[in-house]
Motif scaffolding. Sequence first.
Motif, short mmCIF file in Angstrom:
data_model
loop_
_atom_site.label_atom_id
_atom_site.label_comp_id
_atom_site.label_asym_id
_atom_site.label_seq_id
_atom_site.Cartn_x
_atom_site.Cartn_y
_atom_site.Cartn_z
N MET A 1 42.51 29.39 33.83
CA MET A 1 43.63 30.31 33.79
C MET A 1 44.68 29.84 34.79
O MET A 1 44.36 29.54 35.93
N GLU A 2 45.92 29.81 34.34
CA GLU A 2 47.02 29.45 35.23
C GLU A 2 47.67 30.72 35.74
O GLU A 2 48.01 31.61 34.96
N PHE A 3 47.83 30.79 37.05
CA PHE A 3 48.40 31.98 37.66
C PHE A 3 49.88 31.79 37.94
O PHE A 3 50.32 30.69 38.29
N LYS A 4 50.64 32.86 37.79
CA LYS A 4 52.07 32.86 38.09
C LYS A 4 52.25 33.16 39.57
O LYS A 4 51.55 34.01 40.12
N ASP A 5 53.19 32.50 40.18
CA ASP A 5 53.42 32.66 41.61
C ASP A 5 54.02 34.02 41.99
O ASP A 5 53.83 34.49 43.09
N ASN A 6 54.75 34.64 41.06
CA ASN A 6 55.48 35.85 41.40
C ASN A 6 54.69 37.15 41.18
O ASN A 6 55.22 38.23 41.40
N ILE A 7 53.44 37.04 40.76
CA ILE A 7 52.59 38.23 40.52
C ILE A 7 51.29 38.04 41.29
O ILE A 7 50.67 36.98 41.19
N PRO A 8 50.86 39.06 42.05
CA PRO A 8 49.60 38.93 42.78
C PRO A 8 48.44 38.54 41.85
O PRO A 8 48.34 39.02 40.72
N ILE A 9 47.58 37.66 42.33
CA ILE A 9 46.50 37.13 41.51
C ILE A 9 45.56 38.23 41.02
O ILE A 9 45.14 38.22 39.87
N GLN B 1 46.85 39.73 37.96
CA GLN B 1 46.71 38.83 36.82
C GLN B 1 45.27 38.82 36.31
O GLN B 1 45.03 38.70 35.11
N ILE B 2 44.33 38.94 37.23
CA ILE B 2 42.92 39.03 36.82
C ILE B 2 42.69 40.31 36.03
O ILE B 2 42.01 40.31 35.01
N LYS B 3 43.28 41.42 36.49
CA LYS B 3 43.17 42.67 35.75
C LYS B 3 43.74 42.50 34.34
O LYS B 3 43.12 42.93 33.36
N GLN B 4 44.92 41.88 34.24
CA GLN B 4 45.53 41.67 32.93
C GLN B 4 44.63 40.81 32.04
O GLN B 4 44.48 41.09 30.86
N TYR B 5 44.02 39.80 32.62
CA TYR B 5 43.11 38.93 31.87
C TYR B 5 41.94 39.76 31.32
O TYR B 5 41.58 39.65 30.14
N GLN C 1 40.79 40.77 27.47
CA GLN C 1 39.44 40.50 26.96
C GLN C 1 38.86 41.77 26.31
O GLN C 1 38.20 41.70 25.28
N ILE C 2 39.14 42.91 26.92
CA ILE C 2 38.65 44.19 26.40
C ILE C 2 39.40 44.59 25.14
O ILE C 2 38.80 44.94 24.11
N LEU D 1 34.86 31.03 37.20
CA LEU D 1 35.57 30.86 35.94
C LEU D 1 37.08 30.78 36.15
O LEU D 1 37.76 29.94 35.56
N LEU D 2 37.60 31.66 37.00
CA LEU D 2 39.04 31.75 37.21
C LEU D 2 39.53 30.92 38.40
O LEU D 2 40.73 30.89 38.66
N THR D 3 38.61 30.28 39.09
CA THR D 3 38.88 29.48 40.29
C THR D 3 39.70 30.24 41.33
O THR D 3 40.76 29.81 41.76
N VAL D 4 39.17 31.41 41.69
CA VAL D 4 39.79 32.24 42.72
C VAL D 4 38.73 32.71 43.71
O VAL D 4 37.54 32.57 43.47
N ASN D 5 39.20 33.32 44.78
CA ASN D 5 38.32 33.85 45.81
C ASN D 5 37.57 35.07 45.28
O ASN D 5 38.12 35.89 44.54
#
Length: 119
Positions: free
Chosen positions: A1-9, A12-16, A20-21, A41-45
Amino acid sequence: MEFKDNIPIYLQIKQYLYRQIITGKLQPGSKIPSVRELAVLLTVNVNTVQRALQQMNTEGILFTKRGEGNFVTEDTKLLEKTKQELIEEELDKFVDNMAALGLTNKEITISLTRYLNRE
């Protein structure tokens, strides 16, 4: 998943996860991947994933079974409401972008109809 810089990660995870739901990849009542699995999976903390899941639990979209993990709500009315909210958000973005190009509502409608009817 590519994250946008202007929206908190975490947002974006919630949106993802919402997508999915909504698309049925995660069914009502189904177990979602663990925090660690999602982080890999999302390569985040892990903490970022946890923040997103906590908010979704607070909203009622997810629920936790102690020792088992997080599950998608079975409340179909809440899921439908969430779907409609996501649709509204996307339409808001679309209309704002078209208005920024100088299109009126009528021109947007004509352009969208033409786009949808193309073969």
